[in-house]
Scaffold this motif. Structure first.
Motif, mmCIF file in Angstrom:
data_model
loop_
_atom_site.group_PDB
_atom_site.id
_atom_site.type_symbol
_atom_site.label_atom_id
_atom_site.label_comp_id
_atom_site.label_asym_id
_atom_site.label_seq_id
_atom_site.Cartn_x
_atom_site.Cartn_y
_atom_site.Cartn_z
ATOM 1 N N PRO B 111 31.698 22.044 5.012
ATOM 2 C CA PRO B 111 31.191 23.425 4.879
ATOM 3 C C PRO B 111 29.728 23.506 4.460
ATOM 4 C CG PRO B 111 32.698 22.892 3.089
ATOM 5 C CD PRO B 111 32.755 21.742 4.040
ATOM 6 N N ILE B 112 29.166 22.372 4.070
ATOM 7 C CA ILE B 112 27.764 22.413 3.634
ATOM 8 C C ILE B 112 26.808 22.672 4.798
ATOM 9 C CG2 ILE B 112 27.128 19.956 3.839
ATOM 10 C CD1 ILE B 112 26.033 20.379 0.903
ATOM 11 N N PHE B 113 27.304 22.508 6.031
ATOM 12 C CA PHE B 113 26.458 22.759 7.200
ATOM 13 C C PHE B 113 26.399 24.263 7.482
ATOM 14 C CE2 PHE B 113 27.471 18.337 7.548
ATOM 15 C CZ PHE B 113 26.303 17.770 8.027
ATOM 16 N N ALA B 114 25.647 24.935 6.654
ATOM 17 C CA ALA B 114 25.461 26.378 6.809
ATOM 18 C C ALA B 114 24.122 26.734 6.186
ATOM 19 C CB ALA B 114 26.593 27.135 6.124
ATOM 20 N N ASN B 115 23.691 27.981 6.395
ATOM 21 C CA ASN B 115 22.418 28.408 5.808
ATOM 22 C C ASN B 115 22.588 28.832 4.353
ATOM 23 O OD1 ASN B 115 22.132 29.709 8.947
ATOM 24 N ND2 ASN B 115 20.590 28.293 8.199
ATOM 25 N N PHE B 116 23.705 29.472 4.119
ATOM 26 C CA PHE B 116 23.950 29.981 2.770
ATOM 27 C C PHE B 116 25.266 29.412 2.256
ATOM 28 C CE2 PHE B 116 21.206 32.966 4.842
ATOM 29 C CZ PHE B 116 20.270 33.257 3.868
ATOM 30 N N ILE B 117 25.181 28.722 1.142
ATOM 31 C CA ILE B 117 26.388 28.103 0.574
ATOM 32 C C ILE B 117 26.668 28.760 -0.770
ATOM 33 C CG2 ILE B 117 27.451 25.921 -0.191
ATOM 34 C CD1 ILE B 117 26.509 25.703 2.673
ATOM 35 N N LEU B 118 27.897 29.193 -0.925
ATOM 36 C CA LEU B 118 28.296 29.658 -2.249
ATOM 37 C C LEU B 118 29.170 28.555 -2.854
ATOM 38 C CD1 LEU B 118 28.593 31.812 -4.483
ATOM 39 C CD2 LEU B 118 30.598 32.638 -3.275
ATOM 40 N N ALA B 119 28.623 27.855 -3.828
ATOM 41 C CA ALA B 119 29.395 26.806 -4.522
ATOM 42 C C ALA B 119 30.022 27.468 -5.739
ATOM 43 C CB ALA B 119 28.476 25.670 -4.923
ATOM 44 N N ASP B 120 31.224 27.957 -5.527
ATOM 45 C CA ASP B 120 31.861 28.756 -6.569
ATOM 46 C C ASP B 120 32.424 27.865 -7.670
ATOM 47 O OD1 ASP B 120 32.337 31.202 -7.553
ATOM 48 O OD2 ASP B 120 33.846 31.792 -6.070
ATOM 49 N N GLU B 121 32.062 28.188 -8.898
ATOM 50 C CA GLU B 121 32.505 27.455 -10.094
ATOM 51 C C GLU B 121 32.218 25.961 -9.950
ATOM 52 O OE1 GLU B 121 35.676 29.385 -12.577
ATOM 53 O OE2 GLU B 121 36.576 29.556 -10.602
#
Lengths: 330, 333
Positions: B111-121
């Protein structure tokens, strides 16, 4: 028949012999150091028991109560053990006294002989007769009064500790006095009134800046930095606004409570904006703008001058009033 | 006003025009996000200054919605990774899987292959996973097996931390936290904002959709312009004074702070403070940085870079308190 008589006789002798033997093994005695005392005087009662060193077991001394008929036990010692002629001698001394006059009998005292933890025999001392006499009063002589309290001769050693404490306290006191007198005194910072009021300092600095002709020499950035620094320092000293540590926007916010400064808000905003552009955006204002910036700075300081003087006058008036009140009170 | 430095005027005008999208973006995001302007503004700073954002706030403050909406407005690819204790690095960056038909291993991107990453908690996952993400943030590329993949640009990671639950978490080490350009602490919305949120959520009609305002390529151009924003040496000195005051407070007449600070800001702090100040100036549609820009983003850039001593913690002194003292003591140019 004859045989039976012989056997019985032998058994009888054996029993008697055993009894005599046992008695001969433990010898007890009680004696006093005197047999005549005066009422209240003390007499020593010495109890002793002599046992063969080996095989005689142990002996239990009589337990006299602290008080018994006509007699009182003042003190009693522990048991003293000694050896004599191959025997063990146990001895205890009791100090007795009597407050009844008369001839009183100390009864025979019982010693128990123990063998293997059990009482196997008993021995008794002789009873003793002791005369307790009263004090003779010479009725022919007059009664004497009670003697006065005798004074003890004064001795330094009875009071040396108090002397030592007293001298120590005096020495510590002297030491502290000398210390506080001799230590370097802190300089008392006397509030010194500034020689020149802040607004005069600001005006002087602005005049000096004008004479330096910085922008004419091309040092525009330094020119505007100096103008804003002079104003900020003035605000800090005169109005206690920490202007030197505030950005232009913050400064405009913080002058709001100072009414006289707030009246110059627009002028100050113009000045700070153009100064920021000159300082941080490499922009060079026109000569007219340079002149205007300086005259705006002069105007801001001049505008606040009456307020400063007014505040000073009211301060003086307050001081004078306070002085008068004090004088009246005196 | 006579302009002797023509470049600055040109730059100023260029930036004034180029930064117009910021207002449009704010308007578009305002359709779905009520309040939280501060957070959105910081997200944009991170995006324009090529930094990542660590967000601290209790759950339910529209963190996911904000970054998702921002992603939609920029027409970027968004992905969310919920960090859990059993997460593996491969779950984040991807792995090699065997394709039976082709009889070969193929890369399955994470999933890191994106423009915007939300790394929740982010602090719920073990150090190994955190490192995998933080490495990707730093290098902007991923290596899976023998293949190295460049991550798509713009690449913005918004990591969240929940400040109220610390049990069973893996606290990010200082060296890792330092990699985030900003640490933003967000609070609850105001009463009026929350009333609007209730209304918006109870509305029977579906909520408004975010339309793309700009393209990722425009963001890349804006990033170049941000780098061009003029920063005077006076501002540079001001930034250095702030960062150095966190290291040697006694040199700035702040001796009382000395026992409270375990370590001060790193050179990365100075770089990020300068970059974020430039981005802030850009967002304010200016071609130059003023001290206000530095002060505005100073807390967010510095709060996670000032280490507190046990003494400070015992006295309930926060890094914000220390930074306030420093900002009040360092002279503004």
């Amino acid at each position: 028949m004859g045989k039976q008589i012989i056997v019985k006789t032998l058994i009888l002798f054996a029993i008697l012999g055993y009894g005599l033997g046992s008695q001969a093994q433990v010898q007890v005695s009680a004696r006093t150091d005197t047999n005549r005392i005066r009422i209240g005087e003390q007499v020593k009662l010495i109890l002793s028991a002599t046992l063969p060193d080996k095989g005689a077991g142990n002996v239990v001394f009589p337990q006299l109560p602290d008080s018994f008929t006509h007699w009182e036990v003042v003190s009693r010692t522990g048991f003293d053990t000694s050896a004599a002629n191959g025997n063990k001698v146990l001895q205890q001394t009791l100090v007795l006294t009597s407050f009844d006059s008369g001839s009183w009998n100390l009864p025979a005292l019982k010693f128990d002989v123990l063998s293997n933890g059990a009482v196997t025999d008993s021995a008794f001392t002789d009873s003793l007769l002791i005369d307790v006499g009263t004090v003779e009063v010479d009725t022919t002589k007059a009664f004497k009064p009670i003697k006065a309290v005798r004074s003890v001769p004064w001795s330094f050693w009875d009071y040396w500790l108090y002397f030592a404490i007293g001298i120590s306290v005096i020495l510590i006191g002297i030491g502290l006095f000398v210390y506080f007198r001799s230590r370097p005194k802190k300089e008392v910072l006397k509030p010194t009134a500034p020689a020149v009021p802040p607004y005069e300092v600001a005006l002087l600095a602005l005049r000096q800046l004008k004479e330096e002709k910085l922008w004419q020499q091309g040092d525009v950035k330094q020119y505007y930095t100096r103008i804003t620094d002079i104003l900020r320092a003035y605000f800090e000293q005169q109005f206690n606004i920490p202007a030197l540590e505030q950005t232009s926007e913050e400064l405009l916010q913080h002058i709001k409570p100072v009414t006289i400064l707030n009246q110059q808000r627009d002028r100050l905003r113009d000045l700070l904006t153009i100064a920021d552009l000159a300082k941080f955006a490499k922009l060079t204002p026109t000569p007219e703008e340079h002149e205007r910036a300086l005259s705006q700075a002069f105007e801001i300081v001049e505008w606040t001058k009456p307020a400063v003087e007014k505040a000073k006058e009211s301060e003086k008036a307050n001081d004078a009033d306070a002085g008068k009140t004090e004088g009246a009170g005196n | 006003m006579e302009n002797t430095s023509y470049d600055i005027r040109q730059l100023n005008e260029k930036i004034h025009q180029a930064s117009a999208f910021v207002d449009l973006l704010n308007l578009e995001l305002g359709k779905v996000i009520v309040g939280q302007r501060y957070m959105v503004e910081r997200l944009l700073i991170g995006l324009l200054a090529q930094g990542h954002v660590l967000l601290e706030g209790v759950p339910g403050l529209a963190k996911t919605l904000s970054i998702k909406s921002l992603s939609s407005a920029i027409n970027g690819k968004f992905s969310r990774i919920q960090f859990t204790p059993d997460l593996l690095p491969a779950d984040v960056i991807g792995t090699m899987i065997y394709n039976q038909q082709k009889n070969e291993f193929v890369v399955r991107r994470g999933p890191i292959f994106a423009n915007f990453i939300l790394a929740d908690e982010i602090n719920r996952a073990p150090a190994k996973v955190q490192s995998a993400l933080l490495e990707a943030m730093q290098e902007k590329q991923i290596t899976i097996g023998d293949n190295t993949f460049k991550l798509e640009e713009p690449f913005l990671v918004l990591a969240t931390q929940n400040p109220i639950e610390q049990e069973g978490t893996y606290t990010l080490p200082e060296a890792q936290v330092d990699r985030f350009m900003l640490k933003v602490v967000i609070g609850y919305p105001t009463k009026e904002e929350e009333r609007m949120i209730i209304r918006q959520n109870l509305n029977p009609q579906p909520s408004q959709k975010i339309n793309p305002i700009i393209q990722p390529a425009d963001i890349m151009k804006a990033r170049d312009l941000v780098r061009e924003v003029y920063m005077d040496e006076k501002i540079e000195r001001y930034i250095l004074d702030i960062v150095f005051a966190t290291r040697n407070p006694e040199e700035y007449k702040l001796q009382k702070l000395k026992p409270l600070i375990a370590y001060g800001g790193s050179p990365r702090a100075s770089i990020n403070l300068a970059m974020a100040a430039k981005a802030y100036a850009f967002m304010k549609r200016r071609g130059y940085v003023i001290p206000e820009d530095v002060r505005s983003i100073c807390f967010d850039v510095m709060r996670h870079r000032v280490g507190l001593t046990y003494e400070a913690e015992a006295e309930n002194v926060t890094s914000e308190n220390i930074l306030s003292e420093i900002l009040n003591a360092v002279e503004v140019p």
